[in-house]
Each structure stands twice: as structure tokens, then as C-alpha cells.
Design an enzyme around this catalytic site. Sequence first.
Site, mmCIF file in Angstrom:
data_model
loop_
_atom_site.group_PDB
_atom_site.id
_atom_site.type_symbol
_atom_site.label_atom_id
_atom_site.label_comp_id
_atom_site.label_asym_id
_atom_site.label_seq_id
_atom_site.Cartn_x
_atom_site.Cartn_y
_atom_site.Cartn_z
ATOM 1 N N HIS A 56 -11.707 -14.272 -11.638
ATOM 2 C CA HIS A 56 -12.830 -13.442 -12.067
ATOM 3 C C HIS A 56 -12.443 -12.556 -13.247
ATOM 4 C CE1 HIS A 56 -16.934 -12.671 -10.778
ATOM 5 N NE2 HIS A 56 -16.786 -11.415 -11.110
ATOM 6 N N ASP A 125 -18.268 -4.629 -5.397
ATOM 7 C CA ASP A 125 -19.669 -5.029 -5.261
ATOM 8 C C ASP A 125 -19.802 -6.520 -4.972
ATOM 9 O OD1 ASP A 125 -20.783 -2.522 -5.644
ATOM 10 O OD2 ASP A 125 -20.855 -2.724 -7.813
ATOM 11 N N GLU A 244 -24.132 4.714 -5.942
ATOM 12 C CA GLU A 244 -24.011 4.061 -7.240
ATOM 13 C C GLU A 244 -25.263 4.367 -8.049
ATOM 14 O OE1 GLU A 244 -22.969 0.009 -7.823
ATOM 15 O OE2 GLU A 244 -21.154 0.103 -6.589
#
Length: 494
Positions: A56, A125, A244
Site C-alpha cells: 500500500h 482507516d 476525524e
Amino acid sequence: MDSHAITRASTDFGRMHRNVPSAVFRPPSTNSISAFIKLSYESVEPFPITARGHAHSLHGQAQAGNGVVIEMMSLNSGAINNENANSFGCSSEEKCYIDVGGGELWIDVLRKTLKHGLAPRSWTDYLYLTVGGTLSNGGISGQSFRHGPQISNVLELDVITGKGETQTCSRTNNSELFNAALGGLGQFGIITRARIILEKAPKMVRWVRLLYSDFSGFTRDQELLVSSHGGDGDKENEGFDYVEGFVMMADKNDGNSNWRSSSFQFPHHIATNNTILYCLELCKYYNDRSAKHHVDEELEGLMSKLHYIPRMMASKDVTYMAFLNRVRHGEIKLRSRGLWNVPHPWLCLFVPASRILEFHDVVFKGILSRNNTSGPLLVYPMKRSRWDDRMSAIVPNEEVFYSVGLLRSAVYDWEFYEEQNREICKACERRKLGVKMYLPYYTEESEWRRHFGAKWSVFLERKSRFDPRGILGTGQRIFPFPLLTSNLKSTALI
């Protein structure tokens, strides 16, 4: 040679850089990783080695041009030949934990722990990332203000150093390697096992979103929520469990292009009639119907102190698993439209709270407002006291700082966004905003020295101790390969 494996190891989630490795190694055990690294370390001509999890990374950090990529997920979730992997227990500090392999995905960790009514307390997340990958960077999300990043929630590690030595380390045993590896960008060793702190898992989540038209009010409320949270963050029924926020910039085409994917609905004209809006995202965890009434009462009291647009509130109740795995649903939708495997010119920054208003004016109202943008624009606060400064990770020198994530996708012309990112970084540097890059991707030694600041000399010493030939993590482009003692000495003198 498996051509598909080579192709896969030549790119990453960023899809902006391509480096073809000489080979891909699928280790049958952690012992084989140790032997493989030792082979390079003891060779007359060593070869670079990069551990690849779910890849990632954004700028080729998980690649190893002219070197070897180790596919960590080939270890069958990291458990092969590791009798401690996926075992539960409690430490002398009365903290429950699970031992997991470095190549295991966080979504699988969650599934296993929930069967026991437990779960890690700090998350990213997106859960389809490997344990070793996020622990090599930090691991942040809306729980970080309360429990710290994922690297602050580890009791013990098994690390294979650049010498091919497997070492067990913790805060009290071999602490130098423990602190080096956590947030160390893969420079000191490959994490093959991590002992993760667990807590009792809630069953349900009250998920709330509030809209703001004023950025100063938006950030003031966020700082109120994270700063008023008391104690060690383990008390029940005290404040929100997750905070958030994100910025909504109206797109000339559809008005809502960078909404975070979910079933939340606000009137469409709200986004189109305002150039920029701000959404505060909050969660309160609970367990059963009887607790739901108390959640209602507590939320009413908490939100009475906030300054969002009247009546612009939306909420829903979802399971804990559904909330933590929320990004996966957006991924599936994007994949179905062919919009997942596209370039991701992301920019992730840590901005001191004292300069966040200036950053907003320069970046959101200035640089980004000139063009449409597609993808979430995250802005939420964290607390420095939840990070361990002995670890390699770098954060601003203020108690409250913001994570700003410009998570943009580019079907076409990703170079434009990369140039815009450079413009943003230069503007922050010119104004001396004290910004630090999260998931850094510098290419010049001077930039890395500036990034690490006072920690640079410690970083060098750890490199010379745990990976003296510079075998590991060459995709980060921090050190030249091969790394000679003279390189480290000259670097330290500059």
C-alpha cells in the site's frame, strides 16, 4: 521465474513508480527470511532486500529495483513456523494481547480477536494492510488521539535485522531495536511478529457526522473534543471514541466528488452552494440496547457544546465490525467502476495545531481551490503525548497536531497532482509551518535530514548497528546502496 510475481512486485498502490526486481522470494518460514538476509549480508556483493506486505506504499517504497522482494503475505498470514502467532495472553501489566505475524492483514486480526470479545484499540482507516507494514510507519486514524498510533500499542516484536539475526525486543528488552523498528520505515529489520495490546471490544457504534461552514469553528470543536478527553484514555463513557474530520470542496461537475463514501446523506445544495464545507465525524461505542439510551443522553450533552450548522447532523448505528471495515465498501464500488487500480498521488502531512488555520488558507482556499479535486481530504487532530518519542516516527513539536491527508486519485494526469503536492510542501517550508510528512518519500539526503531533525544522528547510529550494509528498505531512498561506514560518517558530518 514467475512473471506474474515479478509484475506484481514492480508496482504498488501508488501506481506512479515502477521498479522491476531481480527476483521475488516467497519464504516458507521466518527462518528462511533470516537465512536469506544473512546470505546477502555475508556476500562480497550484497543485494538489496525489501519486505512487501499488501504494497500500500505510494512512491515505490515496497519495491526493490535490481534487488529481491520478499512477499510477506506468503507466510500463510505470518503464522508458519511461529508457534506464538495468533496466541492470546495477558502481560504482567495486566494488558491482554495477541501475537500476530508481520504479514497478517489487520482485517484478519480483527476477525480473530472479535471471536474472543476483544480487539486492538488503535486502527488505520483501511484494514487490508499488513501488521508489519503499518508498524513500520505509524498506523493512524480517528482513535489515535485517545490511544495513540498503532506503534504505541505494541508490547513486543520479533525482528530480523539486516545482519540476518532474529531478535525479540520490547520496551524493556533490546529496547533500541524495538524503538528503531516502530515507525522505522523498514530500515532496521523486518517485523515478523508483533504482540498487540487488546481491549474489550464494543458491539455497536453510534456514528455521527456534523457539517460546518467555518474552518476555525470546525478545528476549535475538534481540539475541544480531543483535549477534554481525560486520563489514560481507558475510561468508559467519557467523550467520543473516534474523532476525524474532512474537507468537502465543491467539484464543478458533481458538487460532491470528494465526499467519503458512505450512506450518509446531506442536502445536495449544501455542497454546491458553498465552495468549501467541513464535516466532523464522531463515534461513540456501546454494547447493548440498555446502553443506547445512555449514549443518546451523553451525545446530547457533548454536541450541545459544538458549533456545527444547525440541523446539519446525521447519525446511524452500525456494528463495530461494519464501522472499522467501512472503507472496504468504498473500495468494492471503486473496483467495480475500474477506479481503484489507478494512480494515487497522495500527500499525508502532520501540521501543528497553531498553524492549521494558516495551512487551510494557503492550501485549501489557495492551491487546491484552483482545480477540481477527487478523493477524501482528511483533517483531524492527534496528541503528541500519545506517541513515544524514542521511536523512529516523526511528529511536530506541539501537543496537538493535525493529520492532513490529501487522498486523491488520478485516472489521468497524476503528474499534475504530484506537482501540486510539491507546491504545497514548498509553500509550507517557505512559511515555516513546522509541517512533517507522514509516509515520507524524500529523495535527497538533505530532505531526510531535515525530516528527522534532532533524531537524524540516532537514526544513523541505529542504521549502522542493525543494517550496516544498507540491505533493507532501499525503496525508501534514504541511504545509498551498498551502505559503507564512510557513507554514514560523511552523512553525520553534513
